[in-house]
Write an enzyme that holds these catalytic residues in place. Structure first.
Site, PDB file in Angstrom:
ATOM      1  CD  GLN A  72      -2.707   1.037   2.612  1.00  0.00           C
ATOM      2  OE1 GLN A  72      -2.800  -0.027   3.212  1.00  0.00           O
ATOM      3  NE2 GLN A  72      -3.276   2.143   3.024  1.00  0.00           N
ATOM      4  CB  CYS A  78      -5.711  -1.064   3.696  1.00  0.00           C
ATOM      5  SG  CYS A  78      -7.119  -0.662   4.751  1.00  0.00           S
ATOM      6  CG  HIS A 249      -4.643  -2.576   8.301  1.00  0.00           C
ATOM      7  ND1 HIS A 249      -4.477  -1.379   7.647  1.00  0.00           N
ATOM      8  CD2 HIS A 249      -3.578  -3.338   7.958  1.00  0.00           C
ATOM      9  CE1 HIS A 249      -3.360  -1.423   6.958  1.00  0.00           C
ATOM     10  NE2 HIS A 249      -2.799  -2.593   7.132  1.00  0.00           N
ATOM     11  CG  ASN A 281      -0.511  -5.606   7.081  1.00  0.00           C
ATOM     12  OD1 ASN A 281      -1.283  -4.815   6.563  1.00  0.00           O
ATOM     13  ND2 ASN A 281       0.489  -5.243   7.856  1.00  0.00           N
ATOM     14  CD1 TRP A 283       0.000  -0.751   5.135  1.00  0.00           C
ATOM     15  CD2 TRP A 283       0.370  -0.997   7.322  1.00  0.00           C
ATOM     16  NE1 TRP A 283      -0.710   0.225   5.775  1.00  0.00           N
ATOM     17  CE2 TRP A 283      -0.499   0.107   7.135  1.00  0.00           C
ATOM     18  CE3 TRP A 283       0.748  -1.332   8.621  1.00  0.00           C
ATOM     19  CZ2 TRP A 283      -0.991   0.866   8.185  1.00  0.00           C
ATOM     20  CZ3 TRP A 283       0.251  -0.578   9.661  1.00  0.00           C
ATOM     21  CH2 TRP A 283      -0.606   0.512   9.446  1.00  0.00           C
TER      22      TRP A 283
END
Length: 637
Positions: A72, A78, A249, A281, A283
């Site tokens: 991201q 997200c 998230h 995730n 990220w």
């Protein structure tokens, strides 16, 4: 069928660029701040660069496509990246979103064929839309601003994100969104949001096991799944918990499986398995530090072959794996995006799909108004669009999805808020073909929420039903898409007419002067005509030559029929006949009947069953409870 976005044809535009020797520059989504932001630039000086200016060997994919490719960027999207991670794990799905990918890939042997143009496809409001973009990407200090891959020379994620941003008007439109919507856009499926805090799920082992089976089935049948931990305040957003997970998230679920514990032959004989789930995730970081996290002692309980089978050596680098019980302990929300299979060639369940487009439109005439608001607005609720469908099995699982046109692209105009939408489901008369004018028996419905779509999965018994899609408040206008999935074709269609139309034959043959609703509620004490002392009864309602027949009720002398018929009557003096029969293999046998006049008004009666004809002492065992409603105004029922 695929529709070109804004009429732009990828093949035509690429051919023109190749003939002219120019790289494509998209006039509909130019390399300017207006393509990035609604108003003010919030990230400093942006330079738009083509992949060739960022690396010497750009590629769509480096060593294939993977859920671990994505990171991201400087956007709160997200939700989109999580959906992309799920997409990347399903080859059959990403090849729809990224069509002809080999043809679009950079060709080292024919560099002159490259035209700086790409196209991607998204499912939008009932059809696949082909979106063309140029390859100029926003950068700051030589780095991609938004979504990017692990490999500096891999660009599929950045290009897909640009096409998605174009469809919504600008990149900022992707700041904050709904993973369920992106999953639908990537698949054409239907998303079912689940609140894991409801219905005592975390405390009920049976419900937990049932949910795992549902999640496993969606995963095994190619669906996409996302999950999150709800943030209850702005300060809570992206707060890291002690267990390493992050609130607010969106995580992509990349695997759901049972993991065999133990080593060697004994493990197979014991069949000791854990229910487990893996998520990633956006990220690109591993976070979970609880049981079954990276290097935890628990992995010693699993054989090397089992670890290799689930790809654990790879997944632990960038993904979190945990037991399903731990998952339910920490996560609060789950989204299941089902791929609805309509192919008869599939080995999996095949659904029958009905797709209908409609609109909420205001009108001063109550008979023409189609923007009545939810059922709180009793005077106008039934003025909304109405859709009738049949359940033709004794019981059927029905999926219903109501979707409004996405308004995100209109945020620049200050009109980007979704309407609060929802729907009710009413059980109606078995022969209803005209619009409802009084509320019937509500059997289900959705919540009202200002999301792009609402979804309900419901088990319904055999019969006829009406869906009433509405906005929460009356007088609001918008377009919607209604999708109904059943096991057997439901013949779903809109109810448009309010009453039987007058034709050139009406004067000769007559026109109805009364409308009568007959509700057979139940019967008690019927004769047991079968060898086991019970019967398989059904009821037939007859009025002026029209008949309505209920389903068969097995092994009972006291059936709850709950069957309605609706009759538009030309002859008020003709009675309504109600006959009950016992279903047999060769020939059905008579159980009794009642006849009654249908006078204007509303009444309920319990009547003794009688034999056919006018013989004396003609009472038969049992009685039937009937409710009758008759009106001289044909639009009253």
């Amino acid at each position: 069928m695929v529709v070109p976005y804004e009429g732009q044809s990828f093949s035509t535009l690429r051919r023109q660029c190749q003939q002219n020797g120019h790289l494509f520059e998209d006039p509909l989504f130019p390399a300017v701040d207006q393509s990035l932001f609604y108003q003010n630039n919030r990230i400093g000086r942006v330079t738009w660069k083509r992949p060739k200016e960022l690396c010497s060997d750009p590629q769509l994919f480096v060593d294939g496509i993977s859920a671990h490719d994505l990171h991201q960027g400087h956007l709160g999207n997200c939700w989109f990246v999580a959906a992309c991670s799920g997409l990347a794990s399903r080859e059959s799905l990403w090849q729809k979103v990224i069509p002809d990918w080999k043809d679009q890939e950079w060709n080292k042997d024919k560099p002159e064929s490259y035209a700086g143009i790409f196209h991607f496809r998204f499912w939008r409001f009932g059809e696949w839309v082909d979106v063309v973009i140029d390859d100029r990407l926003p950068t700051v200090n030589g780095e991609l601003v938004y979504c990017h891959s692990n490999d500096r020379n891999e660009f599929w994620s950045a290009l897909v994100e640009k096409a998605y941003a174009k469809m919504f008007g600008c990149y900022e439109a992707l700041d904050g969104g709904n993973t369920a919507d992106a999953l639908v856009d990537f698949t054409g499926g239907v998303s079912e949001p689940l609140d894991l805090m409801e219905n005592g799920l975390k405390e009920d082992e049976e419900k937990r096991n049932e949910l795992f089976e549902r999640v496993l089935k969606v995963h095994n049948r190619g669906g996409l799944i996302s999950c999150s931990i709800r943030a209850t305040s702005a300060a809570d957003m992206e707060a890291k918990l002690d267990c390493g997970l992050v609130k607010g998230h969106a995580y992509a679920v990349t695997d759901v499986r049972r993991v065999r514990l133990g080593h060697g032959l004994l493990a197979y004989l014991k069949s000791d398995k854990l229910t487990m789930i893996r998520m990633r995730n956006p990220w690109g970081e591993r976070e979970w530090n609880g049981p079954w996290s990276d290097s935890s002692e628990e992995w010693k309980k699993v054989s090397k072959s089992e670890r290799e089978k689930i790809g654990v050596t790879v997944c632990l680098l960038l993904a979190d794996m945990m037991t399903f019980d731990d998952f339910l302990t920490h996560f609060t929300d789950l989204i299941l995006c089902r791929l609805i299979n309509t192919s008869y060639l599939s080995v999996h369940k095949t659904w029958e799909e009905a797709v209908l487009r409609g609109s909420w439109c205001r009108h001063d005439d109550p008979l023409l108004n189609r923007a009545g608001g939810c059922s709180n607005n009793k005077q106008t609720f039934l003025q909304n669009p109405q859709y009738v469908f049949d359940v033709k099995k004794p019981e059927d699982e029905v999926l219903i999805c109501l979707q409004q046109k996405d308004r995100r692209a209109r945020l620049r105009e200050g009109r980007g808020e979704n309407l609060a939408i929802g729907f009710d489901i009413h059980k109606v008369e078995l022969n209803r073909i005209y619009r409802m004018h009084i509320a019937q028996q509500k059997v289900g419905g959705s919540i009202y929420i200002n999301s792009r779509s609402v979804f309900v999965r419901i088990d319904l018994k055999e019969g006829r039903y009406v869906i009433i899609p509405t906005t929460f408040d009356p007088g609001l206008e918008g377009d919607f898409l209604l999708r109904v999935f059943t096991d057997v074709s439901s013949d779903c269609k809109e109810l448009i007419l309010h009453e039987p139309p007058q034709t050139c034959w009406s004067g000769l043959c007559g026109y109805p002067s009364l409308v009568t609703q007959v509700h057979i509620m139940e019967a008690r004490g019927l004769a047991g005509q079968d060898s086991d002392g019970v019967s398989d009864p059904y009821v037939i309602i007859s009025c002026e030559g029209e008949k309505v027949r209920s389903s068969i009720h097995k092994n009972t002398c006291s059936p709850v029929f709950d069957t309605k018929g609706l009759f538009y009557r030309k002859r008020a003096n003709r009675p309504v006949s109600i006959e009950i029969y016992n279903h047999n293999v060769l020939k059905d046998s008579f159980l009794g009947q009642v006849t009654l006049p249908a006078e204007q008004g509303h009444f309920q009666q319990t009547l003794h069953l009688r034999d056919k004809g006018n013989r004396s002492n003609s009472d038969l065992p049992g009685n039937v409870t009937v409710a009758i409603l008759t009106s001289s105004v044909l639009t009253n029922i």
